[in-house]
Write a protein that holds these residues in place. Structure first.
Motif: not given
Length: 138
Positions: A95-101, A107-113
């Motif tokens: 997954m990529q949002v802007g320049h972050q991948r 679940v915890g990591q995606v939620h915090n991201w």
């Protein structure tokens, strides 16, 4: 709400469930095929960061499950080159949002991201594809 580029293995039940959770959480998805993307080691390494090598491989891949491929026995560069040659070895989704991948769906990591509606997650851990079992009628 985030606009997420989401690389999946088409038809993967786990990726389908992950997309449902992201959409229920208000995110927009640009879904792409992990298997047909033109990967290179440099780009793939951006998704993995400094994660341990074992976390970068798809744990359900038959070569990993059988012990034919032991991630701890290869270098990071060798692993990246193997994944470019055989994308089914890559942990999913990417997954990529802007320049972050990010690689994988903890679940915890995606939620915090990017934030998740945790009520949409349900009881089954959406990290991996579900095991399919078939009951035999007697």
């Amino acid at each position: 709400m985030a606009h997420i580029i989401f690389w999946e293995k088409p038809g993967c039940q786990g990726n389908c469930r992950q997309k449902e959770i992201l959409i229920a959480s208000g995110h927009e998805l640009d879904v792409r095929d992990l298997l047909t993307e033109s990967w290179n080691p440099e780009i793939l390494s951006l998704f993995f960061g400094e994660r341990p090598l074992d976390d970068c491989f798809n744990p359900t891949n038959p070569r990993i499950k059988s012990g034919e491929l032991v991630p701890a026995a290869i270098t990071r560069q060798e692993a990246l080159e193997m994944m470019v040659a055989e994308p089914l070895l890559i942990v999913r989704p990417l997954m990529q949002v802007g320049h972050q991948r990010l690689a994988g769906f903890d679940v915890g990591q995606v939620h915090n991201w990017i934030g998740l509606s945790l009520a949409s997650v349900g009881e089954r851990d959406p990290k991996n594809c579900p095991c399919v079992t078939t009951a035999v009628a007697s």
